[in-house]
Motif scaffolding. Sequence first.
Motif: not given
Length: 423
Positions: A310-318
């Motif tokens: 929802v917030t996008g936290e850590n999504v790019q790292a994933l």
Amino acid sequence: MMFKDQAKIYVKGGDGGNGVVAFRREKYVPRGGPAGGSGGKGGDVYLVASPRHNTLAHFAYKVHFKAERGKHGSGSNKQGARGKDIEVPVPPGTEVYDADTGEFLGELLQPGERLLVARGGRGGRGNYAFRSSTNQAPRIAEKGEPGEERWLRLELKIIADIGIIGVPNAGKSTLLARVTRAKPKVADYPFTTIAPNLGVAIVDDQDVVLADIPGLIEGAHKGVGLGDDFLRHIERTRVLIHMLNGLSPDPIGDFEAINQELSLFNPELAERPQVVAFNKMDIPEVQERWPEVEAKLKQMDIEAIPISAVTGENVQALLRKAVAILNALPPIERKKALPIIVPDDEDAFTIEKTSEGWIVRGKRIERAAAMTNWDYYEAALRFHRIMEAMGIAQALVEAGVQEGDTVIIGNVVLEWRDDFYYD
Ligand SMILES: Nc1nc2c(ncn2[C@@H]2O[C@H](COP(=O)(O)OP(=O)(O)OP(=O)(O)O)[C@@H](O)[C@H]2O)c(=O)[nH]1
Ligand SMILES: [Mg+2]
């Protein structure tokens, strides 16, 4: 519209046009030479990978696809026009099988790729084509060859670089919507997603195709939940993001259950590289649970990434982690596809005695029978010659065929005559 990832369709190439018997008519020439043109070839049927289609749903209503027949030949040795080909659009990622034999015919992966699935029949020859030194005025012409026909089984396997899997409600569609322009339905109940959604994410300038797979539950490989259809899609993804629902009573139990389903469905799927994400980290209770879950996964040698879709936290790292694994994989091997249908032994034939008569079966002889224009005596003679040359006449005699018996070849019914000799 309901998602459909299997379809059965009928395809038929156009019949060849008939050849004709005609003679030239000229002033002062009482009887001209043979001038009957040959028929045109029937159109072919192709399947073509169309990027505008994501499912096989359009085959729910239309299942018959026939190419145009060739035009008949005409006088003055005019050849009939070729029948038009037809192209049947299928989504990229469609595998094609012969529905009766199960034979794999090919797969369409890249948009624009074409696969010939039913060839049009050859045009029948007109009498002009039959002229020879010994017969300068042949009264013989062939009918067009019937187009090839068959039932096909189509199976759609979406192709994605990364598949997002997990239990219902884990947040898979939310993640897809976060990182791509796809707009999958997101809702707070299980089985919101009933068909895989595709999206393209850009990760460090690289286009990556992501597929959001419907939720999986225990028993999925036996058809529980949304069934095993969707497990098949996972076969065509290269790396998996396995998403754990941070709010689940037992995220590790879910994780193991799903991996179990994958390996029960196809042991190769258990080998597919996975990146594990623990979702909903924006919720305080979930954050509190994280250290315990992290530790348990570490014991299993798994390095999970805590995220919030929802917030996008850590999504790019994933995504980066998944793409790094993807880029290290060897290129996809294609299934061996036959570019053109190879007929089985054409000359083979069988003879069967039934109450209706003698039935002769065989690809070549049935085609010859279908192409013979029985209106012309010479054509009938020629057919008899083919029967002799292929050894069928003799085989019938040996089997005990009698004068007056019925002989059935394809759709043609003949009466056997012992004295049907020629020349
Ligand atoms: N707080 C919070 N809620 C989330 C997060 N990700 C998803 N949700 C919510 O969880 C519910 C399920 O999300 P979906 O994305 O539909 O889950 P799904 O895994 O696609 O579910 P199925 O399609 O049923 O398998 C929705 O109410 C989402 O708003 C997250 O990171 N934080
Ligand atoms: Mg969903």
